[in-house]
Design a protein around this motif. Structure first.
Motif, mmCIF file in Angstrom:
data_model
loop_
_atom_site.group_PDB
_atom_site.id
_atom_site.type_symbol
_atom_site.label_atom_id
_atom_site.label_comp_id
_atom_site.label_asym_id
_atom_site.label_seq_id
_atom_site.Cartn_x
_atom_site.Cartn_y
_atom_site.Cartn_z
ATOM 1 N N ASP A 185 -15.069 -11.923 0.098
ATOM 2 C CA ASP A 185 -14.785 -11.095 -0.764
ATOM 3 C C ASP A 185 -13.253 -10.710 -1.015
ATOM 4 O O ASP A 185 -12.729 -10.345 -0.101
ATOM 5 C CB ASP A 185 -15.517 -9.709 -0.753
ATOM 6 N N ILE A 186 -12.840 -11.031 -2.310
ATOM 7 C CA ILE A 186 -11.391 -10.986 -2.564
ATOM 8 C C ILE A 186 -11.150 -9.915 -3.576
ATOM 9 O O ILE A 186 -11.626 -9.859 -4.422
ATOM 10 C CB ILE A 186 -10.905 -12.161 -2.939
ATOM 11 N N VAL A 187 -10.161 -9.032 -3.120
ATOM 12 C CA VAL A 187 -9.836 -7.974 -4.044
ATOM 13 C C VAL A 187 -8.588 -7.910 -4.493
ATOM 14 O O VAL A 187 -7.734 -8.274 -3.740
ATOM 15 C CB VAL A 187 -10.357 -6.619 -3.513
ATOM 16 N N PHE A 188 -8.258 -7.535 -5.611
ATOM 17 C CA PHE A 188 -6.810 -7.314 -6.075
ATOM 18 C C PHE A 188 -6.599 -5.835 -6.079
ATOM 19 O O PHE A 188 -5.238 -5.491 -6.088
ATOM 20 C CB PHE A 188 -6.445 -7.617 -7.488
ATOM 21 N N MET A 189 -7.341 -4.993 -6.237
ATOM 22 C CA MET A 189 -7.192 -3.377 -6.377
ATOM 23 C C MET A 189 -7.558 -3.118 -4.779
ATOM 24 O O MET A 189 -8.428 -3.130 -4.252
ATOM 25 C CB MET A 189 -8.374 -2.698 -7.122
ATOM 26 N N GLN A 190 -6.513 -2.403 -4.281
ATOM 27 C CA GLN A 190 -6.424 -1.871 -2.561
ATOM 28 C C GLN A 190 -7.146 -0.491 -2.605
ATOM 29 O O GLN A 190 -6.835 0.337 -3.563
ATOM 30 C CB GLN A 190 -5.214 -1.844 -2.111
ATOM 31 N N HIS A 191 -8.078 -0.269 -1.935
ATOM 32 C CA HIS A 191 -8.694 1.048 -1.627
ATOM 33 C C HIS A 191 -8.002 1.632 -0.593
ATOM 34 O O HIS A 191 -7.569 1.249 0.389
ATOM 35 C CB HIS A 191 -10.136 0.645 -1.145
ATOM 36 N N ASP A 192 -7.904 3.089 -1.013
ATOM 37 C CA ASP A 192 -7.057 4.057 -0.168
ATOM 38 C C ASP A 192 -8.079 5.020 0.407
ATOM 39 O O ASP A 192 -8.659 5.810 -0.198
ATOM 40 C CB ASP A 192 -5.962 4.844 -0.870
ATOM 41 N N PRO A 193 -8.854 4.874 1.646
ATOM 42 C CA PRO A 193 -9.806 5.619 2.209
ATOM 43 C C PRO A 193 -9.367 7.131 2.269
ATOM 44 O O PRO A 193 -10.291 7.992 2.009
ATOM 45 C CB PRO A 193 -9.890 5.170 3.639
ATOM 46 N N ALA A 194 -8.192 7.460 2.595
ATOM 47 C CA ALA A 194 -7.719 8.956 2.462
ATOM 48 C C ALA A 194 -7.864 9.732 0.989
ATOM 49 O O ALA A 194 -8.532 10.746 1.210
ATOM 50 C CB ALA A 194 -6.283 8.980 2.866
ATOM 51 N N SER A 195 -7.622 8.928 -0.150
ATOM 52 C CA SER A 195 -7.999 9.705 -1.129
ATOM 53 C C SER A 195 -9.249 9.034 -1.901
ATOM 54 O O SER A 195 -9.756 9.471 -2.878
ATOM 55 C CB SER A 195 -6.695 9.376 -2.101
ATOM 56 N N SER A 196 -9.927 8.182 -1.363
ATOM 57 C CA SER A 196 -11.094 7.587 -1.829
ATOM 58 C C SER A 196 -10.863 7.089 -3.253
ATOM 59 O O SER A 196 -11.970 7.388 -4.133
ATOM 60 C CB SER A 196 -12.199 8.581 -1.785
ATOM 61 N N SER A 197 -10.020 6.262 -3.402
ATOM 62 C CA SER A 197 -9.513 5.727 -4.656
ATOM 63 C C SER A 197 -8.920 4.392 -4.644
ATOM 64 O O SER A 197 -8.480 4.067 -3.626
ATOM 65 C CB SER A 197 -8.566 6.663 -5.480
ATOM 66 N N PHE A 198 -8.914 3.780 -5.731
ATOM 67 C CA PHE A 198 -8.362 2.462 -5.795
ATOM 68 C C PHE A 198 -6.931 2.568 -6.506
ATOM 69 O O PHE A 198 -6.666 3.206 -7.398
ATOM 70 C CB PHE A 198 -9.295 1.443 -6.550
ATOM 71 N N SER A 199 -6.040 1.655 -5.936
ATOM 72 C CA SER A 199 -4.528 1.612 -6.429
ATOM 73 C C SER A 199 -4.414 0.524 -7.188
ATOM 74 O O SER A 199 -4.886 -0.697 -7.114
ATOM 75 C CB SER A 199 -3.858 1.960 -5.443
#
Length: 104
Positions: free
Chosen positions: A90-104
């Motif tokens: 699984d390859i992603v370009f959008m990084q997930h921020d667990p602290a804010s529960s959002s993608f950057s």
């Protein structure tokens, strides 16, 4: 945010590069269409000790800029028979921020 054409082209180029290695019998990609997430499936020419590490190394070597391997699975981790030789990355370009529960 949808997957961009540039991301799709970069992953396609990576697949073409991976197909040039003797250990890779075949490779294809599934684009989920959202958040720059792709599943790269690689069929190895043989399944032996160390194949997973070799494939992980090749995938990381050819990752497009800004992409990351979120997770991978081997035939053994999925409980498949020894005849199966397909690995999934699984390859992603959008990084997930667990602290804010959002993608950057």
């Amino acid at each position: 945010m949808s997957t961009t054409p540039e991301q799709a082209a970069a992953i396609s180029e990576m697949i073409d590069e991976l197909r040039n290695y003797p250990i890779v019998a075949g490779a294809l990609v599934n684009n989920s269409g959202k958040l720059g997430k792709f599943t790269v499936m690689i069929v190895a020419t043989e399944r032996k000790r160390g194949t997973t590490n070799i494939l992980k190394s090749l995938v990381r070597k050819h990752l497009p800029a800004g992409a990351d391997v979120r997770q991978y699975s081997s035939p053994a981790s999925e409980g498949l028979s020894k005849e199966r030789r397909m690995w999934k990355f699984d390859i992603v370009f959008m990084q997930h921020d667990p602290a804010s529960s959002s993608f950057s």
